[in-house]
Design a protein around this motif. Structure first.
Motif, short mmCIF file in Angstrom:
data_model
loop_
_atom_site.label_atom_id
_atom_site.label_comp_id
_atom_site.label_asym_id
_atom_site.label_seq_id
_atom_site.Cartn_x
_atom_site.Cartn_y
_atom_site.Cartn_z
N LYS A 163 -8.19 7.84 1.42
CA LYS A 163 -7.86 6.53 0.84
C LYS A 163 -6.77 5.84 1.64
N ASP A 164 -5.78 6.62 2.08
CA ASP A 164 -4.71 6.04 2.91
C ASP A 164 -5.27 5.52 4.23
N LEU A 165 -6.20 6.27 4.81
CA LEU A 165 -6.80 5.85 6.08
C LEU A 165 -7.60 4.57 5.89
N ARG A 166 -8.32 4.48 4.77
CA ARG A 166 -9.08 3.25 4.50
C ARG A 166 -8.14 2.06 4.35
N ALA A 167 -7.05 2.25 3.61
CA ALA A 167 -6.09 1.16 3.42
C ALA A 167 -5.47 0.75 4.75
N GLU A 168 -5.20 1.72 5.61
CA GLU A 168 -4.64 1.41 6.93
C GLU A 168 -5.63 0.62 7.77
N LYS A 169 -6.89 1.01 7.72
CA LYS A 169 -7.92 0.31 8.49
C LYS A 169 -8.07 -1.13 8.02
N GLU A 170 -8.00 -1.34 6.70
CA GLU A 170 -8.25 -2.66 6.14
C GLU A 170 -7.03 -3.57 6.19
N ARG A 171 -5.89 -3.03 6.60
CA ARG A 171 -4.66 -3.83 6.59
C ARG A 171 -4.72 -4.98 7.59
N ASP A 172 -5.25 -4.72 8.77
CA ASP A 172 -5.33 -5.75 9.81
C ASP A 172 -6.69 -6.42 9.77
N ARG A 173 -6.68 -7.70 9.43
CA ARG A 173 -7.92 -8.48 9.38
C ARG A 173 -7.76 -9.73 10.23
N TYR A 174 -8.88 -10.39 10.47
CA TYR A 174 -8.89 -11.54 11.36
C TYR A 174 -9.66 -12.68 10.70
N GLU A 175 -8.97 -13.80 10.53
CA GLU A 175 -9.64 -14.95 9.92
C GLU A 175 -10.73 -15.47 10.84
N LEU A 176 -11.92 -15.68 10.27
CA LEU A 176 -13.06 -16.17 11.04
C LEU A 176 -13.22 -17.68 10.91
N HIS A 177 -13.26 -18.17 9.67
CA HIS A 177 -13.44 -19.61 9.46
C HIS A 177 -13.16 -19.95 8.01
N ARG A 178 -12.70 -21.18 7.78
CA ARG A 178 -12.48 -21.69 6.43
C ARG A 178 -13.62 -22.61 6.03
N ASN A 179 -13.86 -22.67 4.73
CA ASN A 179 -14.83 -23.64 4.23
C ASN A 179 -14.23 -25.04 4.26
N ARG A 180 -15.09 -26.03 4.33
CA ARG A 180 -14.63 -27.41 4.27
C ARG A 180 -14.05 -27.69 2.88
N HIS A 181 -12.93 -28.38 2.85
CA HIS A 181 -12.23 -28.68 1.60
C HIS A 181 -13.10 -29.59 0.72
N ALA A 182 -13.40 -29.10 -0.50
CA ALA A 182 -14.25 -29.85 -1.44
C ALA A 182 -15.57 -30.23 -0.78
N GLY A 183 -16.16 -29.24 -0.11
CA GLY A 183 -17.42 -29.50 0.59
C GLY A 183 -18.54 -29.86 -0.37
N GLY A 206 -16.50 6.49 13.31
CA GLY A 206 -16.48 6.59 11.85
C GLY A 206 -16.09 5.30 11.15
N ASP A 207 -15.56 4.32 11.89
CA ASP A 207 -15.21 3.03 11.29
C ASP A 207 -16.47 2.23 10.97
N ARG A 208 -16.31 1.29 10.06
CA ARG A 208 -17.36 0.34 9.72
C ARG A 208 -16.81 -1.08 9.89
N PHE A 209 -17.62 -1.98 10.39
CA PHE A 209 -17.23 -3.38 10.45
C PHE A 209 -17.51 -4.02 9.09
N ALA A 210 -16.57 -4.87 8.65
CA ALA A 210 -16.68 -5.44 7.31
C ALA A 210 -16.41 -6.94 7.33
N LEU A 211 -16.92 -7.61 6.29
CA LEU A 211 -16.70 -9.04 6.11
C LEU A 211 -16.16 -9.27 4.71
N TRP A 212 -15.06 -10.03 4.63
CA TRP A 212 -14.45 -10.38 3.36
C TRP A 212 -14.58 -11.87 3.11
N ALA A 213 -14.80 -12.23 1.84
CA ALA A 213 -14.72 -13.63 1.39
C ALA A 213 -13.42 -13.77 0.61
N ARG A 214 -12.64 -14.80 0.94
CA ARG A 214 -11.32 -14.96 0.32
C ARG A 214 -11.23 -16.28 -0.44
#
Length: 240
Positions: A163-183, A206-214
């Motif tokens: 669980k600690d390793l997963r949290a460490e992996k997920e700590r660094d993320r990279y913003e890809l793109h924002r939605n248009r405001h009131a699209g 052993g890592d997996r690539f992931a996508l988050w919606a924020r």
């Protein structure tokens, strides 16, 4: 008279017998074309000598020759029913919506690019009309990163370590793109991350690539209509 393509397929049909697939009747893949290219360039004829393997491998490492090794996608149930990632939902505006299979050391050596594509839209309204239709003050967006899953049989100290390793992996993320405001409608985005990007430099076996919606702040909602992650690699001419 048979076409050049038919002749080539017949000549190299043994090379293209990928797990029983009949390439004489089915379309060629990039991998099939790469095998044919290698066969041609590595064979001498009356007009030219065979090229050294080192040069052929450089040709195969051109982006036009890379192959899609793995792909995962998310599709909403219907166009009018997207995945709604709310800032005040159970995930607190932090939704992991897509994850690839774990990557092996062999895949990492061949890895060249990760392609994230998604169709998103915010809630379609806000109290800031001056920003409508722009990306200013947009509080819904997408992030890329790495993750790991815990072994379902892990217990005690080992489970905590995973669980600690997963949290460490997920700590660094990279913003890809924002939605248009009131699209007013969902929009498609395609973001390509190459070898020079930190995400690909950080990946380990052993890592997996992931996508988050924020989404953050009350009232904001990230509506995801579809999403996809593609792993693209140099072709080593194997079947896997």
């Amino acid at each position: 008279m048979p076409s050049i393509l038919t002749t080539a397929k017949t000549r190299f049909r043994g090379l293209f017998n990928n797990h029983g697939r009949n390439t004489l009747t089915q379309p060629w893949t990039t991998h099939d074309a790469n095998v044919a290219l290698y066969q041609c360039l590595s064979t001498s004829n009356s007009h030219r000598p065979a090229l050294p393997n080192e040069i052929i491998l450089q040709i195969l490492d051109h982006p036009s020759r890379w192959i899609q090794l793995h792909s995962v996608k998310l599709i909403a149930v219907a166009a009018h029913e997207p995945l709604r990632c709310r800032s005040n939902g159970p995930q607190h505006g932090d939704w992991q919506i897509l994850v690839t299979d774990p990557v092996s050391g062999r895949v990492i050596k061949k890895l060249r690019k990760i392609v994230y594509s998604f169709r998103g839209q915010d809630q379609g309204w806000s109290d800031y009309p001056q920003d409508h239709g722009t990306y200013a003050s947009s509080w819904t967006w997408f992030e890329a990163g790495l993750t790991r899953f815990e072994d379902k049989n892990a217990q005690g100290e080992e489970l905590r370590r995973q669980k600690d390793l997963r949290a460490e992996k997920e700590r660094d993320r990279y913003e890809l793109h924002r939605n248009r405001h009131a699209g007013l409608k969902p929009e498609d985005y395609v973001i390509e991350l190459g070898e020079e990007h930190d995400l690909l430099k950080r990946v380990e076996e052993g890592d997996r690539f992931a996508l988050w919606a924020r989404a953050v702040f009350p009232g904001w909602e990230n509506r995801v209509h579809k999403a996809r992650i593609e792993i693209r690699c140099v072709d080593d001419l194997s079947n896997g």
